[in-house]
Design an enzyme around this catalytic site. Structure first.
Site, PDB file in Angstrom:
ATOM      1  N   HIS A   1      -3.210  69.066  22.374  1.00  0.00           N
ATOM      2  CA  HIS A   1      -3.968  68.239  21.153  1.00  0.00           C
ATOM      3  C   HIS A   1      -3.093  68.640  19.890  1.00  0.00           C
ATOM      4  O   HIS A   1      -2.898  67.873  19.348  1.00  0.00           O
ATOM      5  CB  HIS A   1      -5.184  69.657  21.335  1.00  0.00           C
TER       6      HIS A   1
ATOM      7  N   HIS B   1       0.611  60.143  24.348  1.00  0.00           N
ATOM      8  CA  HIS B   1       0.655  59.339  23.400  1.00  0.00           C
ATOM      9  C   HIS B   1       0.854  57.607  23.422  1.00  0.00           C
ATOM     10  O   HIS B   1       1.979  57.437  22.471  1.00  0.00           O
ATOM     11  CB  HIS B   1       0.091  59.881  22.037  1.00  0.00           C
TER      12      HIS B   1
ATOM     13  N   ASN C   1      -9.155  64.631  23.831  1.00  0.00           N
ATOM     14  CA  ASN C   1     -10.239  64.185  23.000  1.00  0.00           C
ATOM     15  C   ASN C   1     -10.007  62.033  23.158  1.00  0.00           C
ATOM     16  O   ASN C   1     -10.559  61.716  22.369  1.00  0.00           O
ATOM     17  CB  ASN C   1     -10.181  64.767  21.380  1.00  0.00           C
ATOM     18  N   HIS C   2      -8.747  61.539  22.786  1.00  0.00           N
ATOM     19  CA  HIS C   2      -8.494  60.714  22.575  1.00  0.00           C
ATOM     20  C   HIS C   2      -9.427  59.270  24.063  1.00  0.00           C
ATOM     21  O   HIS C   2      -9.486  58.699  23.469  1.00  0.00           O
ATOM     22  CB  HIS C   2      -6.835  59.679  23.178  1.00  0.00           C
TER      23      HIS C   2
ATOM     24  N   ASP D   1      -5.025  63.503  25.908  1.00  0.00           N
ATOM     25  CA  ASP D   1      -3.513  62.295  25.566  1.00  0.00           C
ATOM     26  C   ASP D   1      -3.009  61.680  26.106  1.00  0.00           C
ATOM     27  O   ASP D   1      -1.851  61.346  25.467  1.00  0.00           O
ATOM     28  CB  ASP D   1      -3.764  62.876  24.191  1.00  0.00           C
TER      29      ASP D   1
ATOM     30  N   ASP E   1       1.235  65.798  25.774  1.00  0.00           N
ATOM     31  CA  ASP E   1       0.644  64.211  25.046  1.00  0.00           C
ATOM     32  C   ASP E   1       1.275  63.839  25.190  1.00  0.00           C
ATOM     33  O   ASP E   1       2.719  63.725  23.939  1.00  0.00           O
ATOM     34  CB  ASP E   1       0.299  65.570  23.573  1.00  0.00           C
TER      35      ASP E   1
END
Length: 257
Positions: free
Chosen positions: A194, A22, A75-76, A49, A20
């Site tokens: 996640h 981000h 999910n983001h 993500d 991930d």
């Protein structure tokens, strides 16, 4: 949208996978440089993500446009798609209300035409990837395959639009939280993200790659998380070697870096 994207073996170069992000794209740049990534023949896969919380979330569009970069939906990304599910022009008050948390406020600075370009790119992201390698097929998704479900059943349910299974693929944490070691039948290996862990973990044939890179960036002592960057074709237990102020772990077999 292709829900399950199947990708042929890379016979010209190397394949890598990253946890991930981000918005920590500067760490990704450093990891790619550390392995002498060759965009002409190497490929880079992501467990999703890609955005929110980190400083460089807007850079996601540039990566998604690159032919060497392959990502599944996290999910983001899915949270943004939910906002725009009914209309490409939701009111600004609704947009700001729904992007006020989870590090999503970078969205506020984007003009409408750029927002729609991001949404279009997120809509193209598959939920699952299946990549052929010299060792067999590898599965990639954001969160988890439901406990006790084999790969063929899982991908068939994803393709049929089963919402319960799709939500587990995007948001499930049962395997990570239980420390499940049973793995997933019918596939060589599975890579997921996640759920942030202190270090990358292999449980059965499932590799957990979210090691909280963005939290390392947010922590001035660089102790809150790391970016995991791995060789996708590695058939052995992954060996770690930290680079760049302990914020990145590179996991590759000898000869891949």
């Amino acid at each position: 949208m292709i829900k399950v994207k199947r990708i042929v073996e890379n016979t010209a170069g190397r394949d890598f996978i990253v946890g991930d992000l981000h918005g920590a794209f500067d760490l990704l740049d450093a990891a790619m440089e550390a392995v002498d990534f060759d965009a002409r023949k190497d490929r880079l896969f992501s467990v999703g993500d890609l955005v929110d919380r980190g400083p460089d979330s807007p850079r996601v569009i540039a990566f998604l446009e690159q032919p060497f970069f392959f990502a599944v939906r996290g999910n983001h990304e899915d949270m943004f798609l939910d906002i725009y599910a009914e209309s490409d022009t939701p009111s600004e008050s609704v947009v700001r209300e729904k992007t006020a948390n989870y590090g999503m406020r970078w969205w506020w600075d984007l003009p409408q035409n750029e927002r729609l370009a991001y949404i279009a790119a997120f809509r193209r992201l598959p939920l699952v990837m299946e990549v052929q390698t010299r060792h067999g097929a590898i599965g990639i998704l954001h969160a988890e395959v439901p406990l006790g479900m084999d790969w063929a059943t899982f991908t068939a349910l994803i393709e049929s639009g089963d919402q319960q299974v799709i939500q587990q693929a995007l948001r499930g944490r049962s395997r990570a939280c239980r420390g499940d070691n049973l793995g997933v039948d019918g596939i060589e290996r599975v890579f997921v993200g996640h759920t942030p862990l202190e270090s990358a973990a292999q449980r059965g044939n499932v590799f957990h790659l979210d090691t909280g890179a963005v939290f390392g960036l947010m922590d001035p002592d660089n102790s809150g998380g790391r970016l995991t960057f791995a060789g996708l074709n590695s058939h052995r237990v992954l060996m770690a070697s930290p680079v760049r102020k302990d914020l990145i772990d590179i996991h590759v077999e000898p000869g891949q870096s």
